[in-house]
Each structure stands twice: as C-alpha cells, then as structure tokens.
Motif scaffolding. Structure first.
Motif, short mmCIF file in Angstrom:
data_model
loop_
_atom_site.label_atom_id
_atom_site.label_comp_id
_atom_site.label_asym_id
_atom_site.label_seq_id
_atom_site.Cartn_x
_atom_site.Cartn_y
_atom_site.Cartn_z
N VAL A 59 40.90 65.17 -28.26
CA VAL A 59 41.45 66.36 -27.60
C VAL A 59 42.25 66.00 -26.35
O VAL A 59 42.02 64.97 -25.72
CB VAL A 59 40.35 67.39 -27.22
N LEU A 60 43.15 66.91 -26.01
CA LEU A 60 43.96 66.84 -24.80
C LEU A 60 43.70 68.12 -24.03
O LEU A 60 43.70 69.20 -24.61
CB LEU A 60 45.44 66.74 -25.21
N VAL A 61 43.47 68.01 -22.71
CA VAL A 61 43.12 69.17 -21.90
C VAL A 61 44.12 69.32 -20.75
O VAL A 61 44.38 68.36 -20.02
CB VAL A 61 41.69 69.04 -21.32
N VAL A 62 44.65 70.53 -20.61
CA VAL A 62 45.55 70.85 -19.50
C VAL A 62 44.86 71.90 -18.63
O VAL A 62 44.46 72.95 -19.14
CB VAL A 62 46.90 71.40 -20.01
N VAL A 63 44.69 71.61 -17.34
CA VAL A 63 44.07 72.54 -16.40
C VAL A 63 45.16 73.07 -15.47
O VAL A 63 45.82 72.29 -14.79
CB VAL A 63 42.96 71.85 -15.57
N LEU A 64 45.34 74.39 -15.48
CA LEU A 64 46.32 75.04 -14.62
C LEU A 64 45.57 75.97 -13.68
O LEU A 64 44.68 76.70 -14.11
CB LEU A 64 47.31 75.85 -15.45
N SER A 65 45.95 75.96 -12.42
CA SER A 65 45.24 76.83 -11.48
C SER A 65 46.22 77.61 -10.62
O SER A 65 47.34 77.18 -10.37
CB SER A 65 44.32 76.01 -10.58
N SER A 66 45.76 78.76 -10.23
CA SER A 66 46.47 79.57 -9.25
C SER A 66 45.41 80.11 -8.30
O SER A 66 44.23 79.82 -8.45
CB SER A 66 47.24 80.70 -9.92
N ARG A 67 45.80 80.91 -7.39
CA ARG A 67 44.85 81.45 -6.43
C ARG A 67 43.87 82.41 -7.10
O ARG A 67 42.72 82.51 -6.71
CB ARG A 67 45.63 82.20 -5.35
N GLU A 68 44.31 83.10 -8.13
CA GLU A 68 43.52 84.16 -8.77
C GLU A 68 42.66 83.69 -9.95
O GLU A 68 41.64 84.28 -10.24
CB GLU A 68 44.45 85.27 -9.28
N TYR A 69 43.10 82.67 -10.65
CA TYR A 69 42.40 82.31 -11.89
C TYR A 69 42.66 80.85 -12.25
O TYR A 69 43.56 80.20 -11.72
CB TYR A 69 42.82 83.21 -13.04
#
Length: 194
Positions: A59-69
């Motif tokens: 598997v390949l995992v991409v983690v994206l973040s913002s202030r809300e979620y």
C-alpha cells in the motif's frame, strides 16, 4: 498483523486514531498520524508540513492536513483505485462530535461495499456514540481474519448487528463459536481474548 490491501490498513489505523481521540481528547495532528503509520510498519517516503507519503510493500498512503480536518488516502501499491480507501477525520460542529470515517476513495470503481461503521465520539464526554467493529488482520491456515477483542465484540453484539459483515456490510456472516465467515467478501472475523 498483515496488510495486503487498503482496507487491511484502514481498519487498524482507524482504531488507533479512535484511541488517540478518546485518550488525548483532541483530533490527532499530522505528527501523531505519522507515528501511528510507522508503528504499523510503513516507511516514510516524503514529509512536508501539510503532506506526508508513506509506503509498504502493498500500500501507499498519502496524509493531507488542514486546520479543520485530516484526510488519509490509502492506495494499493499497484496503483489500482478499485479498492482505495479514504479516512476522513474531523470535528462535526453540528453533532458536536469527532468523526472518523472510512469511505471508498473512488466510489465509481470500488469493487464492493464498506461495512465499517463510522466512529462518532462525543466532543464533551469523549464516549463512543457508535459501535464500530475495528481490529487488525491476520492470516491463519490460508484464511484472512479481522481479529477483534472481546470488548469490541460485546459492543457489536449490543448493537444487534453481528450478522452484518463489519468489512463489506453484507448480511452474510456465518458464525461458529467465536469465528465468523462472510460469504460476500470472503474475509473472516475472529474474536480473541484481551
């Protein structure tokens, strides 16, 4: 624990995120998610403030973040989107609850259903308002099982949904003592002592 496809990472990852929210009384930040992913055996590939990329053999995992979620995309290392999963982690202000959902990343191509009940944690009491059935996957005698503990099983039993597969959502679970088999997705569910 084995991870051959996205759902096999999504469920234990969601379980760890749930535990973090209940224990720390807040949503996890990117650093916490990064630590959880490395604890689950994934390698760091690319790190940035709002983006992280992890990989394992399958598997390949991409983690994206913002202030809300936080959004975590889990893709098969083959690049096939038909079984890709997405975790959405956020605070729902209307429900005043923390939510962790596992959804198909590509609903048009997804090969099955998702039976994983979303995690809903009350933002004031930090008690579960839902009954998700989460665990990790193991292979035994050529069969793959979602392994859950007895306390998870008891909560699942209280919800009166033990005939529904917690992985695909089909009402096709066949039980024999503390082991169930799903005729739809082919996974098993095994209850173990804590």
């Amino acid at each position: 624990m084995i991870i051959y496809e996205p759902i096999m990472l999504a469920m234990p990852l969601t379980d760890r995120i749930k535990e973090h929210i209940i224990r720390e009384k807040t949503l996890p930040d990117v650093e916490t998610v990064r630590k959880i992913l490395t604890d689950l055996g994934l390698e760091k590939s690319c790190l940035d403030r709002e983006l992280a990329l992890f990989k394992s053999r399958h598997v390949l995992v991409v983690v994206l973040s913002s202030r809300e979620y936080l959004t975590i995309d889990i893709i098969s290392s083959s690049g096939d989107l038909s079984d890709a999963m997405e975790l959405m982690i956020y605070h729902d202000k209307i429900l005043d609850s923390y939510i962790v959902e596992i959804v198909p990343a590509n609903e048009l191509e997804f090969e099955g259903n998702i039976g994983v009940e979303p995690i809903i944690i009350d933002a004031k009491t930090f008690k579960l308002k839902s009954s998700p059935v989460l665990g990790h996957f193991e292979k035994e005698k050529g069969e793959v099982f979602l392994v859950i503990d007895e306390s998870t099983y008891k909560k699942w039993e209280e919800s009166n949904k033990t005939d529904y597969c917690p992985i695909c959502g089909a009402k096709e679970l066949l039980w024999h003592e503390k082991v169930a088999y799903c005729g739809s997705c082919g996974f098993g569910v095994k209850v173990v002592k804590e």
